[in-house]
Design an enzyme around this catalytic site. Structure first.
Site, short mmCIF file in Angstrom:
data_model
loop_
_atom_site.label_atom_id
_atom_site.label_comp_id
_atom_site.label_asym_id
_atom_site.label_seq_id
_atom_site.Cartn_x
_atom_site.Cartn_y
_atom_site.Cartn_z
N TYR A 1 6.43 -9.95 6.94
CA TYR A 1 6.38 -8.51 7.17
C TYR A 1 6.85 -8.20 8.58
CZ TYR A 1 3.61 -7.26 3.00
OH TYR A 1 3.18 -7.02 1.72
N ASP B 1 0.83 -1.20 0.00
CA ASP B 1 0.00 0.00 0.00
C ASP B 1 0.87 1.26 0.00
OD1 ASP B 1 -2.32 -1.55 0.11
OD2 ASP B 1 -2.32 -1.57 2.31
#
Length: 308
Positions: free
Chosen positions: A129, A60
């Site tokens: 992540y 994003d």
């Protein structure tokens, strides 16, 4: 007669100045910059469909990547033309030209011929992540503000880990994510944990003159004291990691309890209190793939819609 070669491209980027990965009109994106660089090098129109990159995972706006992977199908004649006056193999010539053309906030790690069956997105086994937080009591380093979230509260790490443990396994993360059209928010999380980075010295103590000179001041490593959330899953739905982090932080500050988090896991329904936290703390750290002889089978299996 020439053929088409699939290339695997490994790279990273500072997401701070990008509107995410996916190409968008009039906005600076990682895919847009990458495909523009390829168009220049391969001498193709910017909108040529042959330049379309397939990425392991779309990030994003504002999210970083230390290790991202994509693939590109390109004519071998176009790659051969990259050699010019260089005395190197065509793929290495392409890598060198890309390194010079790409902007400084994209770092090219490697370009290689992909093994048979490789798909950057569907062949991936798992993605890792990390979300980095600087909370109360930790020395703030202003140089790291671009990839660390500042939190003014002191966080209860044990409570946060009690919540994070509930995410491990196959679950519907509908409380924390938005499905793609025709997709699902069911994902399998393999690891999720909050850890405090120890305050470690940059120069170890010892008998030499250098260590003696710094004996009165221990220079810490850059990440010393940060609180890091590491999560590994087969894949992630949109906003999933940042929403999980946001919910954990609400538990860690005492604004919500672990029972609230348990309820969000039990009832996969979006509402305002489980929205995503700011993007700058999040980095895609690693993408893992199976052995070459299992790439095609993995890609075929992962294309199926997940069910519980």
């Amino acid at each position: 007669m020439g053929g088409v070669i699939r290339l695997r491209i490994d790279f990273g980027y500072d997401g701070g100045a990008f509107y995410g990965w996916a190409k968008q009109p009039a906005l600076r994106t990682v895919q847009g910059e990458f495909e523009a660089a390829l168009a220049k090098i391969l001498r193709l129109p910017a909108d040529d469909p042959r330049l379309r990159l397939t990425v392991a995972g779309r990030t994003d706006t504002g999210v970083h990547a230390l290790h991202q992977v994509c693939h590109l199908d390109v004519d071998d004649a176009a790659i051969a033309a990259c050699v010019g006056h260089m005395d190197v193999e065509p793929v290495e010539a392409l890598r060198r030209r890309l390194t010079r053309v790409l902007p400084s906030d994209i770092a090219l790690h490697r370009v290689s011929v992909a093994p048979e069956g490789f798909d950057a997105r569907f062949s991936a086994l798992e993605r890792t992540y990390v979300y980095r937080v600087c909370d109360a009591g930790t020395l703030r380093d202003p140089r790291m503000r671009g990839f660390v979230l500042r939190v003014d509260d002191a966080l209860d790490v044990d409570a946060m880990n009690e919540a994070a443990a509930m995410t491990i396994g196959l679950h519907d993360f509908g409380s924390f994510a938005t499905p793609n059209p025709g997709g699902t928010t069911i994902r399998e999380v393999k690891y999720a944990h909050w850890d405090r980075v120890p305050v470690r010295p940059l120069v170890a103590a010892g008998p030499d003159a250098v260590s003696d000179a710094v004996a009165h001041y221990v220079t810490p490593t850059a990440e010393s004291g940060l609180l890091c959330f590491t999560i590994v899953a087969d894949a992630f739905a949109r906003n999933m990691v940042r929403s999980l982090v946001g919910a954990c932080l609400r538990v860690g500050t005492g604004r919500r309890d672990v029972a609230w988090f348990r309820g969000k896991m039990a009832e996969p329904k979006r509402e305002g209190e489980s929205g995503p936290c700011p993007p700058q703390g999040l980095t895609l750290e690693h993408v893992a793939y199976p052995p070459d002889d299992r790439l095609a089978a993995r890609a075929e299996a992962i294309r199926a819609v997940r069910t519980l």
